[in-house]
Design an enzyme around this catalytic site. Structure first.
Site: not given
Ligand code: ATP
Ligand code: MG
Length: 452
Positions: A75, A77, A154
């Protein structure tokens, strides 16, 4: 591509504490591989629209990370300095969601582009929003600057911003270097960050499995001890996180890492107990094969269901209790019904399992016994059962792992492939394996990856 020198972490920690401005490393378009052609058209539209309205607009998080790695992002963001209300004013197809932290969702048919206002962590709110007992962050609902937004993320590799204004990548945390090294490094002090949100432990494992990255030493060290904190995470959030761990095409690696860091025991305590006390390799072989099958299906674009996944993960405790109940005289059908209900009731105290998944799980388990009685009309009735296919796949797994009879599995394979007249002949005879349950256990090593 610029580099961060040693001591970055210490510097960042101090910056987080003092809310000091960090000078970012800016990687110009000519020095990275992100192209607009690889970003969803709708995300590009949203970025430009915000930019043209005078706001900052960046792609952020997993989208940037995956594009830089040459993967296809799940996705896209977007982060901006516009408030949610200001975002809403720019788009007609926009809805604001969330109570804790308002987010803007811009809708394009089925695709939703999430737009978040930069979040900050202010010193006084940091105290107010932290649970006094366990340090868990209860709210993080303060708007901030882009650098604050970067520092509250994170991992460094998740804190990179693709700026639509000049197509550069903005790096406040050394994420670019870590990405090149294949390193997952939390921002700030690992123990504090895990305490704030224990799910970050699972995210570390998930990204390590999915990206093939190494978890930084300082970030992996607290995992075995801090795993207990997962108990304070709502069961529904853990369920979602488990699906992400096991349904992203790298479930086997995720399982092995969860076991390695002693986190699996927090998620599936009863299964873990069975795996720890095993005197045969069967349960592990079975789980690994099940997860491997899931990985293959995902890679082949075939559907996978959480019901099958959870049926695999909880089978060993169910099987053991069923055997005990049968040994005390319970008929097989009732025994498996009762053990399934018991195991699910205990599991949902750790991770929720919505009913739409727990019902088919129980059916998959219950049909296992019915496979053994395939004489007369029974086989045809079973073939017509809505859960037949999943239960048959489950039987094959059990046979492959050496727990169910191979002849029985083969009988059902032949049965499905047979012409109608042959089917009738097959069911006229009782078949080779009805009656007493035969179990052959292999003492071989657990399945190697790729060997199913
Ligand atoms: P994917 O969507 O591929 O699983 P992602 O890194 O995009 O991985 P998401 O859950 O979509 O994960 O979160 C988007 C972003 O928000 C992350 O890349 C991170 O920067 C931030 N984020 C998400 N969850 C947390 C958390 N628990 N603590 C701190 N930052 C977070
Ligand atoms: Mg994501």
């Amino acid at each position: 591509m610029g580099t961060f020198r040693n001591g970055t972490t210490r510097f960042l920690k101090a910056a987080i504490r003092k809310k000091k401005i960090v000078t970012p490393n800016i990687i110009p378009r000519s020095e990275h591989n992100i192209s607009r052609a690889n970003i969803s058209e709708n995300a590009v539209k949203v970025l430009y629209r915000l930019h043209n309205a005078g706001y900052q607009a960046h792609l952020v998080g997993g989208g940037v990370r995956d594009l830089l790695l040459g993967h296809e992002p799940k996705d896209f963001d977007i982060a901006t300095d516009a408030s949610p209300e200001e975002v809403k004013a720019v788009f007609r197809n926009c809805r604001l969601i969330g109570r804790r932290f308002r987010l803007a969702h811009v809708h394009f048919g089925r695709e939703i582009i999430e737009v978040a206002t930069f979040r900050g962590m202010h010193e006084d709110s940091q105290l107010a929003d932290r649970n006094a007992d366990n340090g868990m962050l209860m709210r993080d609902n303060v708007y901030g600057t882009i650098e604050e937004d970067a520092l509250r993320r994170d991992f460094t590799v998740n804190a990179l911003y693709y700026n639509i204004e000049d197509f550069s990548v903005i790096d406040y945390t050394g994420g670019m270097v870590d990405l090149e090294k294949g390193l997952l490094r939390l921002l700030g002090d690992p123990a504090t960050r895990y305490r704030e949100d224990p799910v970050r432990m699972l995210r570390a494992v998930r990204f390590a499995a999915k990206l093939g990255f190494r978890i930084d030493r300082a970030c992996e060290a607290p995992l075995p001890e801090m795993g207990v904190l997962l108990r304070s995470v709502p069961a529904a959030r853990l369920f979602e996180e488990i699906l992400k761990l096991f349904m992203s095409g790298t479930a086997v690696q995720a399982f092995e890492k969860l076991r390695h860091y002693n986190l699996f025991s927090q998620l599936f305590p009863e299964t873990d107990e069975c795996l720890a006390h095993e005197d045969h390799d069967f349960p592990i072989t079975f789980v690994v094969r099940g997860l491997h099958n899931t990985d293959l299906r995902i890679r082949e674009g075939k559907p996978v269901t959480p019901a099958f996944l959870f049926a695999v993960l909880l089978w060993e405790p169910v099987r053991r209790i069923t055997e005990l109940l049968m040994a005390s005289g319970e008929p097989p059908f009732l025994a498996v019904q009762q053990s399934g209900a018991e195991v699910i009731a205990r599991q949902i105290m750790h991770t929720s399992i919505p009913r739409r998944f727990s019902m088919p799980m129980r059916e998959i388990w219950q049909l296992q016994h019915r496979f053994e009685q395939h004489g007369g009309k029974r086989a045809k009735r079973l073939l017509a059962h809505p859960r037949f296919r999943a239960a048959y796949d489950f039987l094959l797994l059990r046979a492959e792992a050496g727990e169910a009879d191979n002849d029985l599995a083969k009988w059902w394979t032949d049965m499905q492939e047979a012409k109608p007249e042959v089917r009738s002949r097959m069911t006229d005879k009782e078949g080779p394996v009805t009656g007493a349950r035969r179990r052959r256990r292999r003492r071989s090593k657990p399945a190697e990856r790729g060997d199913v």
